[in-house]
Design a protein around this motif. Structure first.
Motif, short mmCIF file in Angstrom:
data_model
loop_
_atom_site.label_atom_id
_atom_site.label_comp_id
_atom_site.label_asym_id
_atom_site.label_seq_id
_atom_site.Cartn_x
_atom_site.Cartn_y
_atom_site.Cartn_z
N ASN A 169 -3.40 13.57 -13.86
CA ASN A 169 -2.15 13.90 -13.70
C ASN A 169 -1.96 14.85 -12.56
O ASN A 169 -0.77 15.66 -12.36
CB ASN A 169 -1.17 14.23 -14.93
N GLY A 170 -2.95 14.85 -11.75
CA GLY A 170 -2.77 15.95 -10.68
C GLY A 170 -2.57 15.17 -9.37
O GLY A 170 -2.04 14.07 -9.00
N THR A 171 -2.56 16.31 -8.20
CA THR A 171 -2.32 15.49 -6.85
C THR A 171 -3.21 16.32 -6.07
O THR A 171 -3.71 17.49 -6.28
CB THR A 171 -0.73 16.07 -6.42
N LEU A 195 2.66 6.83 -6.87
CA LEU A 195 1.42 7.75 -7.18
C LEU A 195 1.87 9.12 -7.00
O LEU A 195 1.66 9.84 -7.73
CB LEU A 195 0.11 7.43 -6.71
N ALA A 196 2.09 9.43 -5.66
CA ALA A 196 2.50 10.61 -5.39
C ALA A 196 3.76 11.12 -6.19
O ALA A 196 3.46 12.17 -6.84
CB ALA A 196 2.87 10.73 -3.95
N SER A 253 -2.18 11.29 -5.49
CA SER A 253 -2.08 11.22 -6.96
C SER A 253 -3.63 11.34 -7.36
O SER A 253 -4.31 10.30 -6.54
CB SER A 253 -1.38 10.40 -7.86
N GLY A 271 2.26 12.10 -9.67
CA GLY A 271 1.42 13.28 -9.38
C GLY A 271 2.16 14.51 -9.59
O GLY A 271 2.06 15.42 -10.28
N VAL A 272 3.49 14.62 -8.69
CA VAL A 272 4.12 15.89 -8.54
C VAL A 272 4.81 16.15 -9.74
O VAL A 272 4.78 17.31 -10.39
CB VAL A 272 5.16 15.80 -7.52
N GLU A 327 -10.29 12.06 -20.08
CA GLU A 327 -9.57 13.24 -19.44
C GLU A 327 -9.10 14.09 -20.56
O GLU A 327 -9.44 15.30 -20.52
CB GLU A 327 -8.41 12.82 -18.71
N VAL A 334 -5.73 -4.35 -0.49
CA VAL A 334 -5.39 -3.25 0.46
C VAL A 334 -5.92 -1.90 0.24
O VAL A 334 -6.59 -1.24 0.96
CB VAL A 334 -4.04 -3.11 0.80
N LEU A 351 -11.05 18.71 -11.39
CA LEU A 351 -10.45 19.70 -11.47
C LEU A 351 -8.96 19.56 -12.55
O LEU A 351 -8.86 20.37 -13.30
CB LEU A 351 -9.90 20.35 -10.18
N GLN A 352 -8.32 18.50 -12.26
CA GLN A 352 -7.02 18.28 -12.69
C GLN A 352 -6.84 17.28 -13.61
O GLN A 352 -5.83 17.13 -14.45
CB GLN A 352 -5.97 17.93 -11.62
N ALA A 376 -10.88 25.72 -14.58
CA ALA A 376 -10.87 24.23 -13.88
C ALA A 376 -12.35 24.04 -13.50
O ALA A 376 -12.68 22.82 -13.42
CB ALA A 376 -9.83 24.05 -13.05
N PHE A 427 3.70 16.04 -12.82
CA PHE A 427 2.72 16.59 -13.78
C PHE A 427 1.87 17.81 -13.12
O PHE A 427 0.91 18.18 -13.95
CB PHE A 427 1.95 15.34 -14.04
N THR A 428 2.13 18.22 -11.93
CA THR A 428 1.15 19.00 -11.28
C THR A 428 1.17 20.32 -12.38
O THR A 428 1.92 20.94 -13.14
CB THR A 428 2.00 19.75 -9.81
N SER A 448 -0.41 20.49 -15.05
CA SER A 448 -0.39 20.53 -16.69
C SER A 448 -1.70 20.31 -17.22
O SER A 448 -1.78 20.94 -18.36
CB SER A 448 0.64 19.11 -16.94
N ALA A 449 -2.69 19.77 -16.44
CA ALA A 449 -3.78 19.46 -17.31
C ALA A 449 -4.58 20.73 -17.45
O ALA A 449 -5.05 20.84 -18.79
CB ALA A 449 -4.86 18.63 -16.44
N VAL A 450 -4.42 21.63 -16.41
CA VAL A 450 -5.32 22.94 -16.72
C VAL A 450 -4.52 23.93 -17.58
O VAL A 450 -5.23 24.68 -18.57
CB VAL A 450 -5.46 23.52 -15.40
N LYS A 487 3.85 1.54 -0.61
CA LYS A 487 4.68 1.65 -2.02
C LYS A 487 3.74 2.34 -3.16
O LYS A 487 4.00 3.25 -4.01
CB LYS A 487 5.08 0.25 -2.48
N LEU A 488 2.68 1.81 -3.23
CA LEU A 488 1.77 2.45 -4.34
C LEU A 488 1.35 3.79 -4.07
O LEU A 488 1.48 4.80 -4.93
CB LEU A 488 0.24 1.69 -4.07
N ILE A 489 1.06 4.31 -2.87
CA ILE A 489 0.92 5.55 -2.62
C ILE A 489 2.06 6.78 -2.96
O ILE A 489 1.99 7.43 -3.63
CB ILE A 489 0.53 5.98 -1.12
N MET A 520 0.84 -1.14 0.07
CA MET A 520 -0.11 0.09 0.05
C MET A 520 0.92 1.17 0.02
O MET A 520 0.67 2.10 -0.75
CB MET A 520 -0.96 -0.11 1.21
#
Lengths: 118, 143, 286
Positions: B38-40, A8-9, B49, A12-13, A105, B10, B34-35, A76, A15-16, A18-20, A3-5, A1
């Motif tokens: 690829n957001g956080t 992912l984090a 994420s 995520g960082v 997306e 889990v 919102l994002q 957004a 790409f912060t 970028s979407a918008v 490890k997964l988080i 768990m």
């Protein structure tokens, strides 16, 4: 768990934001237009009228797409409304286009660019 | 194989218990809305994420074990959504295509399809849970 | 002491009824009130369409949209279901191999009884629809059941509706088990479902008479009175459950089968809502 988080984090960082802040290219707007009016794609026009000359048989279940910049100064927020309109109004008839995987997306981003011109 | 299943299990378990404490899933949805993917966002002091569990699992190494594990999880979730009476139109088709892709050795394709099926089934089950509590809100009131 | 008690009782009753006034009737068998639901639905429609008399709701969208009504009236001059009625009458009167016929299975020989369907069968603890009764009549007499959605079953049902035109629907909910079936149908009607997250009510209550592309969803009230219908989109006659299946599919759900328990409960709820309206099937619809 854990490890997964963390994986992912990190993803995520990287790409912060970028979407918008994505590109407003003509291609993206064209793509958004095709999704908006395509019956087997977004079919947004089934419920929302828009003052684009290609509009054909627009519905009126939802409000007209007009004055979008005034209604959504934060782009957004507009994206979020398309992603899941039931977040603000649980009884909304509008299908949650993002949350329910109706559009991808990227497709949502394209529709946002297209309708943000109106 | 075992490892992936346990990670998924889990994560799923944690998600469902978080949802009842109001709102990891609400925070997730708000951030994703919102994002995009690829957001956080931060929740209870931790950074997360906006990638879904399914997207994370589908980005594991594409091999037979991982594909089969994801397929099995998706199939079980699909059954659950069916029993709830809230299965969606395309989920079964995605599962079928995923299975065919596994047989053809196209593991990434199989994982993407199974991930999509799992996500849809999960949302269907959530839809049932929501309807149970809130369907009455849509009934016209007496004056 | 007695006085105090009764005053308190009075107060609590008043409080309870006030709550009931402000809210909907309940989500449980103990609290759901079908008659209050029916009145609330009528009130809703009255507020939305003040110029439409209650009796008009048997005509679906044509009760509330003048433009489509004009087209429909033209169609009704030469009803597209006329041939189906003829065939239905012929089928209805053709004896089974054992010499018996449909008339032997129904009250009053099957004539003028549409308004009593669907009904709660307390021995079987289930809702029985007219189409179900038609097929059970066949099977009891050694015949094969008909397909549920179109063709012969819709034609026979159309003929039976036709002989009942003008009769008021009078659906009864005799006990708590029947009420549970009604509640199940009501819950289905108001629950959002499928990838598109649509309930029946989204289109036919909130969304009625508002355009989806070029289509106007019909009002929920009176939905069941005019079935079976010849639908232009189908190009032939079909049953209510054929339409239910289509609607369910349109929400992008894995859809139920015609005459499944849930659809029968839905029909029970919807037809109870139509109590007081008349049978006017078969109909013609876009």
């Amino acid at each position: 768990m854990r490890k997964l988080i963390s994986a992912l984090a990190v993803a995520g960082v990287a790409f912060t934001g970028s979407a918008v802040a994505g590109s407003h290219s003509e291609a993206m707007i064209k793509e958004g237009q095709a999704i908006y009016h395509g019956k087997s794609r977004g079919n947004c026009v089934a419920c929302h009228n828009i003052q684009d000359p290609i509009t054909n048989q627009a519905g009126n279940q939802g409000p007209m797409i007009i004055a979008m910049k005034a209604r959504y100064p934060n782009k957004a927020e507009l994206r979020a409304q398309i992603w899941d309109a039931t977040a603000k109004n649980p009884l909304s008839i509008m299908p949650p286009m993002g949350k329910h995987n109706i559009l991808t997306e990227d497709e949502i981003d394209a529709v946002v660019e297209y309708i943000y011109q109106y | 194989m075992k490892k992936i299943i346990s990670i998924a299990a889990v994560a799923a378990l944690t998600l469902s218990s978080m949802a009842s404490a109001q709102s990891f899933s609400e925070a997730f949805d708000a951030a994703r809305a919102l994002q995009g993917a690829n957001g956080t966002f931060e929740w209870n002091g931790k950074k997360y994420s906006t990638q879904t569990i399914e997207e994370a699992l589908a980005s594991k190494p594409a091999n037979a074990e991982n594909a089969q594990a994801l397929f099995d999880a998706a199939k079980a979730k699909y059954k659950e959504s069916q029993e709830a009476g809230f299965a969606w139109r395309d989920t079964k088709k995605y599962l079928k295509e995923s299975k065919e892709a596994i047989a053809a050795g196209e593991f990434q394709k199989a994982m993407d399809l199974a991930a999509r099926a799992h996500y849809q089934a999960r949302k269907g089950v959530e839809q049932r849970d929501y309807a149970e509590k809130h369907w009455i809100d849509a009934v016209p009131p007496l004056n | 002491m007695n006085i105090i008690k009764s005053t308190l009782l009075g107060l609590s009753v008043a409080a309870a009824s006030q709550m009931a006034m402000a809210a909907t009737t309940g989500a449980t068998v103990a609290t759901v009130d079908p008659e209050a639901d029916r009145i609330a639905l009528q009130e809703y429609m009255k507020n939305r369409f003040p110029d439409t008399p209650m009796s008009e709701y048997v005509n679906g969208i044509y009760a509330v949209d003048a433009a489509s009504r004009a087209q429909w009236e033209e169609i009704e001059e030469f009803p597209p279901y006329e041939l189906d009625l003829e065939k239905g009458e012929e089928l209805f009167n053709t004896p089974f191999a054992n010499g018996k016929g449909y008339a032997d299975c129904f009250e009053n020989g099957g004539i003028g009884i549409r308004q009593n369907f669907p009904y709660w069968n307390d021995e079987r603890k289930t809702v029985v629809t007219l189409e179900m009764a038609i097929n059970e009549c066949r099977m009891t007499n050694g015949e094969k059941p008909l397909g549920w959605k179109k063709g012969a079953i819709a034609e026979i049902s159309a003929y039976m509706a036709y002989t009942s035109r003008g009769n008021e629907f009078a659906i009864e909910i005799p006990n708590d088990e029947a009420k549970a079936a009604y509640l199940d149908g009501k819950k289905f009607f108001y629950s959002k479902r499928g990838q598109l997250n649509l309930s029946c009510a989204d289109c036919h209550l909130t969304g009625t008479n508002r355009l989806v592309r070029a289509d106007l969803p019909s009002p929920a009230l009176g939905h069941t009175t005019h079935f079976p219908v010849v639908r232009s989109k189908w190009g032939n006659i079909g049953t209510l459950h054929r339409r239910y299946e289509g609607c369910h599919r349109d929400s992008r759900s894995e859809y139920l089968k015609p005459q499944s328990e849930t659809f029968r409960n839905l029909e029970y709820f919807q037809t109870y809502m139509s109590n007081g309206l008349i049978v006017n099937g078969p109909g013609a619809r876009k």
